[in-house]
Design an enzyme around this catalytic site. Structure first.
Site, PDB file in Angstrom:
ATOM      1  N   LYS A 240      -1.892  10.428  -8.211  1.00  0.00           N
ATOM      2  CA  LYS A 240      -3.301  10.171  -7.896  1.00  0.00           C
ATOM      3  C   LYS A 240      -4.059   9.742  -9.165  1.00  0.00           C
ATOM      4  O   LYS A 240      -3.593   9.991 -10.275  1.00  0.00           O
ATOM      5  CB  LYS A 240      -3.883  11.483  -7.345  1.00  0.00           C
ATOM      6  CG  LYS A 240      -5.197  11.361  -6.648  1.00  0.00           C
ATOM      7  CD  LYS A 240      -5.590  12.737  -6.103  1.00  0.00           C
ATOM      8  CE  LYS A 240      -6.941  12.721  -5.420  1.00  0.00           C
ATOM      9  NZ  LYS A 240      -8.022  12.129  -6.179  1.00  0.00           N
ATOM     10  N   GLY A 241      -5.235   9.155  -8.979  1.00  0.00           N
ATOM     11  CA  GLY A 241      -6.039   8.713 -10.115  1.00  0.00           C
ATOM     12  C   GLY A 241      -6.390   9.865 -11.054  1.00  0.00           C
ATOM     13  O   GLY A 241      -6.734  10.951 -10.600  1.00  0.00           O
TER      14      GLY A 241
ATOM     15  N   VAL B 297      -4.678  11.846 -13.019  1.00  0.00           N
ATOM     16  CA  VAL B 297      -3.875  13.074 -13.158  1.00  0.00           C
ATOM     17  C   VAL B 297      -3.112  13.153 -14.489  1.00  0.00           C
ATOM     18  O   VAL B 297      -2.666  14.226 -14.894  1.00  0.00           O
ATOM     19  CB  VAL B 297      -2.861  13.246 -11.992  1.00  0.00           C
ATOM     20  CG1 VAL B 297      -3.567  13.576 -10.690  1.00  0.00           C
ATOM     21  CG2 VAL B 297      -1.966  12.034 -11.851  1.00  0.00           C
ATOM     22  N   GLY B 298      -2.949  11.998 -15.153  1.00  0.00           N
ATOM     23  CA  GLY B 298      -2.244  12.012 -16.442  1.00  0.00           C
ATOM     24  C   GLY B 298      -1.054  11.051 -16.516  1.00  0.00           C
ATOM     25  O   GLY B 298      -0.184  11.216 -17.379  1.00  0.00           O
ATOM     26  N   LYS B 299      -1.024  10.047 -15.650  1.00  0.00           N
ATOM     27  CA  LYS B 299       0.100   9.083 -15.648  1.00  0.00           C
ATOM     28  C   LYS B 299       0.212   8.364 -16.988  1.00  0.00           C
ATOM     29  O   LYS B 299       1.291   8.248 -17.552  1.00  0.00           O
ATOM     30  CB  LYS B 299      -0.114   8.021 -14.544  1.00  0.00           C
ATOM     31  CG  LYS B 299      -0.197   8.581 -13.145  1.00  0.00           C
ATOM     32  CD  LYS B 299      -0.485   7.502 -12.120  1.00  0.00           C
ATOM     33  CE  LYS B 299      -1.877   6.913 -12.228  1.00  0.00           C
ATOM     34  NZ  LYS B 299      -2.961   7.872 -11.975  1.00  0.00           N
TER      35      LYS B 299
ATOM     36  N   THR C  58      -1.019   9.221 -19.898  1.00  0.00           N
ATOM     37  CA  THR C  58      -0.665  10.174 -20.960  1.00  0.00           C
ATOM     38  C   THR C  58       0.849  10.393 -20.987  1.00  0.00           C
ATOM     39  O   THR C  58       1.483  10.331 -22.050  1.00  0.00           O
ATOM     40  CB  THR C  58      -1.394  11.518 -20.706  1.00  0.00           C
ATOM     41  OG1 THR C  58      -2.790  11.263 -20.648  1.00  0.00           O
ATOM     42  CG2 THR C  58      -1.095  12.536 -21.775  1.00  0.00           C
TER      43      THR C  58
ATOM     44  N   ASP D  56      -1.601  -1.210 -13.960  1.00  0.00           N
ATOM     45  CA  ASP D  56      -2.910  -0.771 -13.487  1.00  0.00           C
ATOM     46  C   ASP D  56      -3.926  -1.847 -13.869  1.00  0.00           C
ATOM     47  O   ASP D  56      -4.134  -2.105 -15.059  1.00  0.00           O
ATOM     48  CB  ASP D  56      -3.262   0.566 -14.162  1.00  0.00           C
ATOM     49  CG  ASP D  56      -4.555   1.156 -13.620  1.00  0.00           C
ATOM     50  OD1 ASP D  56      -5.272   0.439 -12.896  1.00  0.00           O
ATOM     51  OD2 ASP D  56      -4.837   2.324 -13.920  1.00  0.00           O
TER      52      ASP D  56
HETATM   53  N1  LIG Z   1      -2.527  18.073 -20.533  1.00  0.00           N
HETATM   54  C1  LIG Z   1      -3.723  17.552 -20.792  1.00  0.00           C
HETATM   55  N2  LIG Z   1      -4.669  18.297 -21.444  1.00  0.00           N
HETATM   56  C2  LIG Z   1      -5.884  17.789 -21.691  1.00  0.00           C
HETATM   57  N3  LIG Z   1      -6.273  16.550 -21.377  1.00  0.00           N
HETATM   58  C3  LIG Z   1      -5.402  15.764 -20.723  1.00  0.00           C
HETATM   59  C4  LIG Z   1      -4.070  16.209 -20.405  1.00  0.00           C
HETATM   60  N4  LIG Z   1      -3.430  15.206 -19.766  1.00  0.00           N
HETATM   61  C5  LIG Z   1      -4.305  14.177 -19.688  1.00  0.00           C
HETATM   62  N5  LIG Z   1      -5.479  14.499 -20.266  1.00  0.00           N
HETATM   63  C6  LIG Z   1      -6.694  13.664 -20.331  1.00  0.00           C
HETATM   64  O1  LIG Z   1      -7.104  13.389 -18.991  1.00  0.00           O
HETATM   65  C7  LIG Z   1      -7.634  12.073 -18.876  1.00  0.00           C
HETATM   66  C8  LIG Z   1      -6.867  11.312 -17.786  1.00  0.00           C
HETATM   67  O2  LIG Z   1      -5.524  11.127 -18.216  1.00  0.00           O
HETATM   68  P1  LIG Z   1      -4.762   9.733 -17.983  1.00  0.00           P
HETATM   69  O3  LIG Z   1      -5.611   8.584 -18.385  1.00  0.00           O
HETATM   70  O4  LIG Z   1      -3.436   9.880 -18.598  1.00  0.00           O
HETATM   71  O5  LIG Z   1      -4.654   9.786 -16.386  1.00  0.00           O
HETATM   72  P2  LIG Z   1      -4.175   8.606 -15.398  1.00  0.00           P
HETATM   73  O6  LIG Z   1      -3.466   9.265 -14.277  1.00  0.00           O
HETATM   74  O7  LIG Z   1      -3.433   7.568 -16.149  1.00  0.00           O
HETATM   75  O8  LIG Z   1      -5.581   8.032 -14.927  1.00  0.00           O
HETATM   76  P3  LIG Z   1      -5.823   6.654 -14.104  1.00  0.00           P
HETATM   77  O9  LIG Z   1      -5.430   6.953 -12.684  1.00  0.00           O
HETATM   78  O10 LIG Z   1      -7.275   6.414 -14.269  1.00  0.00           O
HETATM   79  O11 LIG Z   1      -4.961   5.610 -14.723  1.00  0.00           O
HETATM   80  C9  LIG Z   1      -7.504  11.439 -20.245  1.00  0.00           C
HETATM   81  O12 LIG Z   1      -8.738  11.547 -20.904  1.00  0.00           O
HETATM   82  C10 LIG Z   1      -6.443  12.284 -20.957  1.00  0.00           C
HETATM   83  O13 LIG Z   1      -6.658  12.305 -22.345  1.00  0.00           O
HETATM   84 MG   LIG Z   2      -3.735   5.461 -16.272  1.00  0.00          MG
END
Ligand SMILES: Nc1ncnc2c1ncn2[C@@H]1O[C@H](COP(=O)(O)OP(=O)(O)OP(=O)(O)O)[C@@H](O)[C@H]1O
Ligand SMILES: [Mg+2]
Length: 289
Positions: free
Chosen positions: A5-6, A8-10, A12, A33
């Site tokens: 999902k959006g 969540v940390g993908k 990262t 993306d």
């Molecule tokens: N374990 C963690 N602890 C603290 N902050 C985190 C952690 N994992 C991710 N984040 C933070 O949460 C935010 C969202 O993470 P990320 O961009 O990786 O998600 P995503 O799934 O790629 O989002 P999107 O769907 O928008 O692409 C970022 O600011 C990232 O720094």
């Molecule tokens: Mg992302």
């Protein structure tokens, strides 16, 4: 690939894993993306072409514009040749087709295939768009494949009207390309599904795992990201309640993950822009066991 999902940390997990793999061999980090964040993370524009961002690590962001430019270079002439051989159309037909739904999605995967077949990389780490967009990407691929199968029959019937080109040869070429993309996804790709310890992301994680199974993409395991550490919540009623709710979600995830690996990353101080954060995530993600 990392999916979920959006927010969540993908990204990262993708960047941390890419840095880890770059320590072993040449690695490409690629984002499909349309509003990806690799350029911000590496503080340089990655939405035009592949750049080296760290030793042994290249990265690129496939924005819609980049994808359509590449599509034009590779396919526009062929498509124009086929259509203009039996329709009174000018080159504006290329703009018209470029605007058709699914062209950018279809071509993103073609680019991924080109990179995989180049043999330049030991590993490709694929950071995806949130769930629905990524599922569309896969369904468009399947639709395109069955469309080309139908197209073959259709063009065979009207073969005589073509004079300048052999449409069947082109269709065969495109079909083989689509076949190779599906094969790449089904045999050389594995997915990690990322979720946060909240009901909705977890529900979506299992939905996406089911869809991937249907499509034939191996789901390697799940990552539960941003789990609150117990010691930081004790004695704080608000955080303790949040911790308890998270633990319920965590148990549900453990039950449903069905013996597939489930990795856990705690909520960390700092974020992706902070030096050391990605190394910490990589260490937790890739520790043994
Ligand atoms: N374990 C963690 N602890 C603290 N902050 C985190 C952690 N994992 C991710 N984040 C933070 O949460 C935010 C969202 O993470 P990320 O961009 O990786 O998600 P995503 O799934 O790629 O989002 P999107 O769907 O928008 O692409 C970022 O600011 C990232 O720094
Ligand atoms: Mg992302």
């Amino acid at each position: 690939m990392f999916t979920g999902k959006g927010g969540v940390g993908k990204t990262t997990m993708s960047v941390a894993t890419a840095l880890q793999h770059a320590g072993v061999g040449k690695t490409l980090l690629i984002s499909t993306d349309p509003s990806g964040s690799l350029s911000e993370i590496f503080s340089r524009p990655l939405d035009r072409k592949v750049h080296t961002v760290a030793p042994n690590l290249d990265a690129v962001e496939l924005t819609r514009k980049l994808v359509l430019d590449l599509w034009r270079d590779k396919f526009a002439e062929e498509i124009y040749a086929v259509l203009s051989s039996f329709l009174p159309v000018g080159r504006e037909i290329i703009d018209y087709i470029e605007g058709a739904p699914g062209i950018d999605e279809e071509f993103m995967l073609d680019y991924l295939l080109t990179m995989a077949e180049s043999g330049d990389y030991r590993t490709i780490i694929w950071d995806t768009a949130p769930t629905v967009t990524t599922l569309n990407l896969l369904f468009v691929q399947q639709m395109f494949y069955s469309h080309l199968t139908q197209a073959h029959k259709l063009y065979f019937k009207v073969k005589k009207v073509f004079n300048k080109v052999d449409p069947l040869a082109l269709i065969d070429k495109w079909r083989s390309l689509t076949e190779r993309i599906i094969e790449l996804l089904q045999t050389d790709t594995c997915a990690w599904v990322v979720a946060n310890p909240e009901p909705l992301p977890i529900e979506q994680a299992f939905d996406i795992a089911d869809s991937f199974n249907d499509f034939g993409i191996e789901v390697k395991g799940f990552i539960l990201n941003k789990v609150l550490p117990a010691e930081l919540c004790q004695g704080h009623p608000f955080w303790q309640a949040k911790f308890n709710a998270q633990q319920k979600c965590r148990e549900k995830m453990q039950q449903k993950s069905n013996n597939r690996p489930l990795k856990e990353i705690p909520e960390l101080i700092g974020d992706i822009q902070v030096d050391g954060f990605l190394r910490e995530v990589a260490g937790l993600l890739h520790k043994r066991g």
